[in-house]
Write a protein that holds these residues in place. Sequence first.
Motif: not given
Length: 461
Positions: A424-448
């Motif tokens: 999970q930590r790897r998923i969280l780190e990759a998905a939030t890289q460079g972001l300062d809010s959840l707005d820019g999260v690529d949900w389709a990729r994270v869900d997959a």
Amino acid sequence: MTGTRPISIIGAGLAGALLATLLARRGWDVDVYEKRGDPRIKGYEGGRSINLALAERGRYALQQAGAEEAVMRQAVMMRGRMVHFLDGRVQLQRYGRDDSEVIWSIHRGDLNLTLLGLADAAGAQFHFNRRLSSVDFDGGDMVFVDDRTGAQHGAPFQTLVGADGAGSALRAAMDGYRPLGERTALLDHAYKELEIPPAPGGGFRIEPNALHIWPRGNYMCIALPNDEQTFTVTLFMPNHGDPGFDTVATPAEARALFERDFPDALPLIPELEADWARNPPGVLGSVYLDRWHLDGRALLIGDAAHAMVPFHGQGMNCAFEDCVALARHLEADSAAGASPRQALAAAFAAFEAERKPNAAAIQHMALENYIEMRDKVDDPDFLIQRALEAALQARHPGRFVPHYTMVSFMRIPYAVALERSEIQRRILEAATQGLDSLDGVDWARVDAEVIGKLQPLPQES
Ligand code: FAD
Ligand code: E1W
């Protein structure tokens, strides 16, 4: 066989008293030997850490021993960590989704008294002022010292369980007879306990229903509430450096440290100097063993087997989980025709096989949590990862479960919690890289990724 099943427990601390209750209730003939005096007569000779966080694993074990109700009467709810920034701002970070996911602050002495009372009522025999000093594993007897007088006392045993804590004397005796592969890793940090008394007119001086944390990078303070409206503050700090216990040695130096780094805490601790002078810094470390048992003759549990650093608040919880597991293995049917000695050896081996990987996992997670608590809880990257964790929990219930939840609110094996947390930590780190809010999260990729990498957890764990 007469049907009597004798077992001698060394240590009437948290694990010893709970195990005595579980086994005495199942008809075992339990003797418990404790180096200190009877706390019901002398008052609790506390020593280390005045209060403790009780989480789901520990609560479940208390329930199995019929102790939950009595213990919970004196418990104070902690909904989350209250982070105290250097500028005086505070922020409550909830542990769970609602008040069904909380932890509890309990007084070590009161808890011990409650458990001793239950073990006593269940028929366990206590022998206080009996410090284990040596064991003759071939002859089946042991020697105790009464530290009040220096007098020695012998006693026979059939089988021994060591619940005598991080400095276990039984562990030393077992290791001398047949090496256990012991490795002790001391942390180069130590701790001091201080007290926040009640407010002048009564009542708690700060929010009672939280675990307070003052993160300061390489060191930190925490405070847990007590039911008598006080808090126990613990400063964790390196032994060497600035600050370190070598440079912050005197009460005056302690005051100066608090003035500089914990200015909002200082006025809450009126007896800072006296508290500081009372005890030397407490030692922190982990004990790792290759073997926890000597065939059917002796077994270690709790801190004696796997002492850990306290930064996940799980040492007691894990020790209690050990007690329930051991009681279960001792009740399991042994192979037909096995002697009592062989049956004990099989139960101890099965206990060790089940618990050793899980103890290693929580020992590891506890070490990692120190860095998280002292250096990360006030960091924006940490907070955005926690926010994504909560969002993914809502999107994938039963599949993406936050790390803290798996450790503190569930009873899945610690090793499973660790393995899933790392994914999970790897998923969280990759998905939030460079972001300062959840707005820019690529949900389709994270869900997959979540669906591909994490199997649903079994129900009801
Ligand atoms: P202990 O509770 O240490 O009991 C050992 C007993 O054996 C004692 O009664 C001792 O007197 C007796 N004994 C020792 N030597 C002998 C001898 N030679 N002969 C006879 N008797 C002997 N855990 C949590 O779950 N939550 C927390 O919030 C938490 N906070 C902590 C904070 C700090 C600062 C520390 C240091 C620890 C914390 N822990 C916490 C860990 C917890 O205290 C231990 O994991 C727990 O006490 C282990 O229980 P035990 O029964 O194995 O050992
Ligand atoms: C808990 C001594 C101690 C006891 C604890 C915890 C911590 C930090 C410490 C871990 C925690 C309860 N923790 N708190 N917030 N996030 N993780 O949960 O017991 Cl230092």
